[in-house]
Design a protein around this motif. Sequence first.
Motif, mmCIF file in Angstrom:
data_model
loop_
_atom_site.group_PDB
_atom_site.id
_atom_site.type_symbol
_atom_site.label_atom_id
_atom_site.label_comp_id
_atom_site.label_asym_id
_atom_site.label_seq_id
_atom_site.Cartn_x
_atom_site.Cartn_y
_atom_site.Cartn_z
ATOM 1 N N TYR A 125 4.078 2.828 -12.415
ATOM 2 C CA TYR A 125 4.365 1.432 -12.084
ATOM 3 C C TYR A 125 4.221 1.185 -10.588
ATOM 4 O O TYR A 125 3.595 0.195 -10.161
ATOM 5 C CB TYR A 125 5.789 1.098 -12.549
ATOM 6 C CG TYR A 125 6.369 -0.137 -11.908
ATOM 7 C CD1 TYR A 125 7.391 -0.050 -10.977
ATOM 8 C CD2 TYR A 125 5.883 -1.398 -12.234
ATOM 9 C CE1 TYR A 125 7.923 -1.170 -10.387
ATOM 10 C CE2 TYR A 125 6.405 -2.533 -11.642
ATOM 11 C CZ TYR A 125 7.431 -2.419 -10.721
ATOM 12 O OH TYR A 125 7.946 -3.537 -10.135
ATOM 13 N N SER A 130 1.990 -2.728 -11.243
ATOM 14 C CA SER A 130 1.600 -3.400 -12.486
ATOM 15 C C SER A 130 2.455 -4.606 -12.838
ATOM 16 O O SER A 130 2.177 -5.295 -13.808
ATOM 17 C CB SER A 130 1.676 -2.396 -13.650
ATOM 18 O OG SER A 130 0.884 -1.271 -13.370
ATOM 19 N N ALA A 134 5.401 -4.025 -16.890
ATOM 20 C CA ALA A 134 5.141 -2.590 -16.983
ATOM 21 C C ALA A 134 6.411 -1.791 -16.726
ATOM 22 O O ALA A 134 6.662 -0.771 -17.374
ATOM 23 C CB ALA A 134 4.039 -2.191 -16.012
ATOM 24 N N ALA A 135 7.231 -2.245 -15.783
ATOM 25 C CA ALA A 135 8.491 -1.547 -15.499
ATOM 26 C C ALA A 135 9.426 -1.619 -16.704
ATOM 27 O O ALA A 135 10.087 -0.638 -17.056
ATOM 28 C CB ALA A 135 9.158 -2.153 -14.272
#
Length: 707
Positions: A125, A130, A134-135
């Motif tokens: 990440y 991203s 994404a996290a």
Amino acid sequence: MTREQLLTWAKPRAVMKSIAQQAVFFALGLLSARAVVFGRCAPFGIAMAAACPWENALAAVLGAALGYILPGTVTVPMHCLTALLACIGIRWVLRSVAARLMQVKAGYAALLAGIPLLCTGMIVYFVNDSGSTAAAYAVAEALLAGAWAYFFSRTVDLFTEQRPMGHYLPQEMTCAAFSAGVFLLALAALRAGPITMGGVLAVLIILYASEYNGVAGGSVAGVAAGTCFAFTGDGLSGLAGAYGVGGLMAGLFAPLGRLPSACAFILSSAVASLPAAVTTQRLDTLWEVAAASVIYILLPERLTGNLIGRFAGKTDVREVPRAQDLRRTVVARLDHAADALGEVAGTVQQVGEKLDKAQQNRPQSALQELHRTQTAQNRRLMVRQFSAVSTVLEEMASEFELFERSDETSADLVSEVLYEFALQPLDVSCRVDRFERMTIEILAVRGEGVKVNKADLTREVSKVCGRTFSQPSISRTQTSWRLVFCERPLYRMVMGSARHNCYDNTLCGDSTRCFEDGTGRYIAILSDGMGTGGRAAVDGVMVSDLLAQLIQAGVGFDSALQIVNTAMGVKSGDESSATVDLVSADLYTGIVEFHKAGAAMSFVRVDGKVHPVDAPGIPVGILEQVSFHCSQEELAGNDLVVMVSDGALCEGTAWITALLEGSCEAKTPQELAEAVVAGAVARRSDGHDDDVTAIVLKLHAFRQQAD
């Protein structure tokens, strides 16, 4: 066999066993890695590597690595492979420490799986920048890895510990169910048309869990399997609820046999998944449910009994349930669930009406108008089903409320009687309802080669309880017997029936069903399909059979009528309708209830005097809502009830009244039924013919000799 020969034989056997174990964990690692959720996350291979025994860790890691490398429908991120290597590396470094953490082994496995995957996911990440989505996926993936490492660890312990069959805790069985869900998710990639192997196996597991562990097993297996499939995000978000409800209903109907259990699962899961199916157009799960149910019904029990019976629950005779608290809790929850479903039905109806009103003011094409009409029809169907389920739950709550107390003293005495008959009691429940009638429910194991005389057992149970019981109804499972004793009623019913087919055709539009429902009621059903011949016969048989099956399963009259009405409305594109004439006689009190939906007049003879019983109504299958018109009579010994189809009334009712009043005690119920049918056919003067059916019910005091 000498000691040297024994050692020579045992060594290759141990080697083969070790090879088999390595192959099993290799396959489990491979399947775990192939299970993908959210279209991008594959945490389960790492969870298996963290949870498996250390001596099988290399096989599990190789299987998981191969699963991540093999091509599939989605590309598995490389950080999963990195986390897999980190997990096994940490296990190797801390293997001496792990030996001292046996009490928290499952939690240790969860940390081993979750932390490496979280670290590698967050590195990706930060490197790729991203975004927050994404996290969030990285955190969710790590949490799933930790959770399933815990489930896998508990499940491995479940299979490796040498415990007697059936001695597994509910928490352990829940972990095993969620673990199996991952492997089913991986097998969902194997597809034959609209059917996946994983989906079929999931439904089979739920049905078998319902058969061997009842409501609890079916519900847990359904929720576990549905949750795993819901994580895929492929329009299957409603499966957790659908499979959970299906498993619960299958468990409720499991004592009746495989066919009622499978039908209950099909109907309840289909209704629960209907909103999601209409929205996402995903109907393949319905095909999977149908295919698995057919396999479940046809598969011989001897092929699966020994394996699945290992996990069947076993009641400890030392555990005394707090019956009153349990009853109040069950009643409260059923009432709450019924209210919630009723509110859901009302909300869906209100929202749909508002949307329809808003769309009516907009110009629409013919295709849009057709789609709106179909949506409205589906919504009305869903509202009716929610309302029917709500009513069923209310009736269940009312039935539980009838039981006022448990008689523990009588239960102990009955247990002693069972031991005398070589029956080992697992659980004995003596329930007394508000009318002071006792019902005894027994779960017991019979000794090998032991034969039990039901009459002798009934006599001894009646003696110790100080009551008179009828012989028990008995149902058998793989591991136990279930016996239910009910107090012997004051009356019994003697029935006679006769029928004339229109123009002596092979098929008749009238259909009848008569039976005792197991709660002291005698039920008689007469359904007249509209018209004559084959089509009328199909409608009449369908209505009478469905009503009988639902009532025998414990569904109330009104709810059963609504379900049958819905079934008639959707069974074909053509209009189908049938009348319903239902008589329910309480054999304890002699009170007879008449429930009519468009049915012909009935007759009652009390103390030699005959009077008609009639009620207006609409047959089933015509309108979306239908209801019974009810009346009640109190009968005594030798009184009569006569039910007829409309073909018997073409020449009026006076001759039937005269026939019944003049018969007195000279004719049996069968002779009277035949006389009514013959008289109706002989008196027909309009040159036409019709189906004619008569049912005669005669109430006898139990001490009387039936005619």
